[in-house]
Write an enzyme that holds these catalytic residues in place. Structure first.
Site, PDB file in Angstrom:
ATOM      1  N   ASN A 112      -5.921   3.557  10.425  1.00 46.56           N
ATOM      2  CA  ASN A 112      -5.127   2.454  10.971  1.00 46.56           C
ATOM      3  C   ASN A 112      -4.963   2.511  12.485  1.00 46.56           C
ATOM      4  O   ASN A 112      -4.768   1.489  13.131  1.00 46.56           O
ATOM      5  CB  ASN A 112      -3.744   2.419  10.303  1.00 46.56           C
ATOM      6  CG  ASN A 112      -3.074   3.777  10.284  1.00 46.56           C
ATOM      7  OD1 ASN A 112      -3.611   4.735   9.722  1.00 46.56           O
ATOM      8  ND2 ASN A 112      -1.919   3.881  10.899  1.00 46.56           N
TER       9      ASN A 112
ATOM     10  N   CYS B   9       4.179   1.789  12.049  1.00 48.82           N
ATOM     11  CA  CYS B   9       5.179   2.491  11.237  1.00 48.82           C
ATOM     12  C   CYS B   9       5.795   3.650  11.997  1.00 48.82           C
ATOM     13  O   CYS B   9       6.881   4.102  11.693  1.00 48.82           O
ATOM     14  CB  CYS B   9       4.532   3.024   9.974  1.00 48.82           C
ATOM     15  SG  CYS B   9       3.606   1.746   9.146  1.00 48.82           S
TER      16      CYS B   9
ATOM     17  N   ALA C  61       0.821  -1.218   0.000  1.00 47.97           N
ATOM     18  CA  ALA C  61       0.000   0.000   0.000  1.00 47.97           C
ATOM     19  C   ALA C  61       0.853   1.266   0.000  1.00 47.97           C
ATOM     20  O   ALA C  61       0.440   2.290  -0.539  1.00 47.97           O
ATOM     21  CB  ALA C  61      -0.945  -0.009   1.202  1.00 47.97           C
ATOM     22  N   THR C  62       2.048   1.206   0.584  1.00 45.96           N
ATOM     23  CA  THR C  62       2.921   2.389   0.570  1.00 45.96           C
ATOM     24  C   THR C  62       3.272   2.759  -0.869  1.00 45.96           C
ATOM     25  O   THR C  62       3.171   3.921  -1.272  1.00 45.96           O
ATOM     26  CB  THR C  62       4.199   2.144   1.403  1.00 45.96           C
ATOM     27  OG1 THR C  62       3.834   2.050   2.782  1.00 45.96           O
ATOM     28  CG2 THR C  62       5.205   3.272   1.227  1.00 45.96           C
TER      29      THR C  62
ATOM     30  N   THR D 243       9.520  -7.507 -12.559  1.00 47.63           N
ATOM     31  CA  THR D 243       9.030  -8.881 -12.703  1.00 47.63           C
ATOM     32  C   THR D 243       7.967  -9.179 -11.652  1.00 47.63           C
ATOM     33  O   THR D 243       8.156  -8.896 -10.471  1.00 47.63           O
ATOM     34  CB  THR D 243      10.196  -9.878 -12.551  1.00 47.63           C
ATOM     35  OG1 THR D 243      11.134  -9.626 -13.596  1.00 47.63           O
ATOM     36  CG2 THR D 243       9.713 -11.324 -12.648  1.00 47.63           C
TER      37      THR D 243
ATOM     38  N   ALA E 204      -1.798  -6.620   0.948  1.00 48.58           N
ATOM     39  CA  ALA E 204      -2.128  -8.025   1.219  1.00 48.58           C
ATOM     40  C   ALA E 204      -1.966  -8.358   2.702  1.00 48.58           C
ATOM     41  O   ALA E 204      -2.778  -9.073   3.280  1.00 48.58           O
ATOM     42  CB  ALA E 204      -1.243  -8.943   0.383  1.00 48.58           C
TER      43      ALA E 204
END
Length: 404
Positions: A155, A328, A75-76, A243, A204
């Site tokens: 959050n 964080c 998400a960052t 990738t 995720a």
């Protein structure tokens, strides 16, 4: 019951065993290890098929077109790509951005960077319930506003913003709307067919998937344009080169599939657990709930225990994994900027603890945790001269402290 007890689900969630199983199938020589961009052989085709299936699973949770899902590292990165990508692409239209004071640092530090580049940013202060209302957003809009970024679920305090109403407002004014939904997938219904959101960030690892993978929803109709922040092989339609990590993406897809299937009953179970916990601690004096109790996800309970230092309470609760502030920023000793924005004084902000519950939390763990919290708060207050003064009726805010 195993100690310590994990009550920090908003920091990260364990990977669901069903997710881990799917991921393992994409790693070794026997598995689906090919590069999804290898178009010339079966290994690549099979990997690409798995990646596209995962993209579909992510899209289905939020009712989007799979072509609107762009893979990122989390998400960052999604927040950075959305905000910088829009700002740089549409800079000729205007250089004003609107966001809120209680966003995640991934949004706030991104807008700070844009300010250094000459953009102007308005930071909305939420109500004392932690909610950012459509009226607050409307008041901040200007002729040259190109982007509004408001989080779905906070959050730290778990409050839910009305992104449906804010989306109506921004669409009517022709302004792009970005939503950080890292904390809302699997907790709150999201229907991107119905709501007028242009960009949405996903993670995720907040939804029982692996760390290091996320996605950005980029609306196709009306089309949103972005300037890429990561350059390379032109993967993800040029928006995000690199990738694709098949095992990570398959993990995120499976996690979001499970979230869609189990969200309704899981929310009910977790609400019951939260209420059970709160009932056992609410008798404590000078206890404050941070953020609205109604517009809130059931997974979060952020409490301030007045006259108890949050850090010392965390030390006393050594069998409980809880946090003060977000993971964080909890490494810094500053009081939570989110609670400060709600109007909490430094003392209450410093005495706050975030309890977040999840899929693997049990009633037994809840009862044990509540008992430990009550014991620790009572004990720490017995040691506190401030608590004695408060009990004696002294108004501590009026005390003039002598410096020695």
């Amino acid at each position: 019951m195993k100690l310590p007890i994990y009550l920090d689900y908003s920091a990260t969630t364990p990977v669901d065993p069903r997710v881990a199983e799917k991921m393992i199938e994409c790693l070794t020589n026997e598995g689906n290890f090919g590069n999804p961009a290898s178009r010339s052989h079966a290994f690549g085709w099979k990997a690409e098929e798995a990646v596209e299936n995962a993209r579909r699973q992510v899209a289905e949770l939020v009712n989007a077109d799979p072509r609107e899902i762009v893979w990122t590292s989390g998400a960052t990165e999604s927040d950075n790509l959305a905000i910088k990508g829009v700002a740089h692409f549409y800079a000729s239209k205007g250089k004003h951005i609107v966001t809120t004071k209680i966003e995640h640092k991934a949004v706030l530090d991104t807008t700070r960077q844009l300010e250094r580049e000459g953009f102007e940013v308005t930071y909305i202060e939420p109500g004392d319930d932690g909610i950012v209302t459509p009226a607050m957003v409307e008041a901040a809009l200007r002729e040259d506003t190109i982007l509004v970024s408001v989080m779905h679920v906070n959050n730290e305090i778990g409050t839910i913003n009305d992104i449906t109403a804010i989306g109506e407002l921004t669409r009517a004014r022709g302004i792009l709307f970005h939503v950080d939904a890292a904390q809302s997938t699997g907790k709150v219904e999201i229907d991107l067919e119905k709501i007028k959101v242009d960009l949405m960030s996903f993670s995720a690892h907040k939804t029982y998937g692996p760390k290091g993978v996320g996605a950005l929803y980029v609306r196709r109709k009306p089309r949103v344009r972005l300037e890429a922040q990561m350059h390379g092989g032109g993967h993800e339609r040029g928006m995000r080169s690199g990738t694709l990590a098949t095992h990570q993406l398959v993990g995120m897809g499976e996690a979001f599939r499970i979230a869609k299937q189990e969200m309704a009953q899981e929310n009910e179970r977790i609400r019951a657990l939260r209420d059970r916990f709160y009932k056992q601690v609410e008798h404590l004096e000078e206890l404050y709930v941070n953020g609205s109790m109604t517009a809130r996800v059931p997974h979060n309970l952020n409490l301030s225990f007045n006259y108890v230092e949050g850090e010392s309470l965390i030390m006393a609760l050594k069998d409980l994994a809880v946090s003060s502030g977000s993971a964080c920023t909890s490494a810094s000793l500053e009081p939570s900027y989110v609670l400060r924005a709600l109007g909490r004084n430094d003392e209450l902000a410093h005495s706050s603890i975030r309890f977040t519950f999840g899929r693997f939390t049990t009633e037994e763990e809840i009862d044990y945790a509540a008992q430990k919290v009550c014991e620790a708060v009572t004990k720490l207050r017995e040691l506190s001269p401030l608590w004695d003064m408060f009990k004696d009726g002294v108004d501590i805010s009026k005390v003039e402290w002598q410096a020695h």
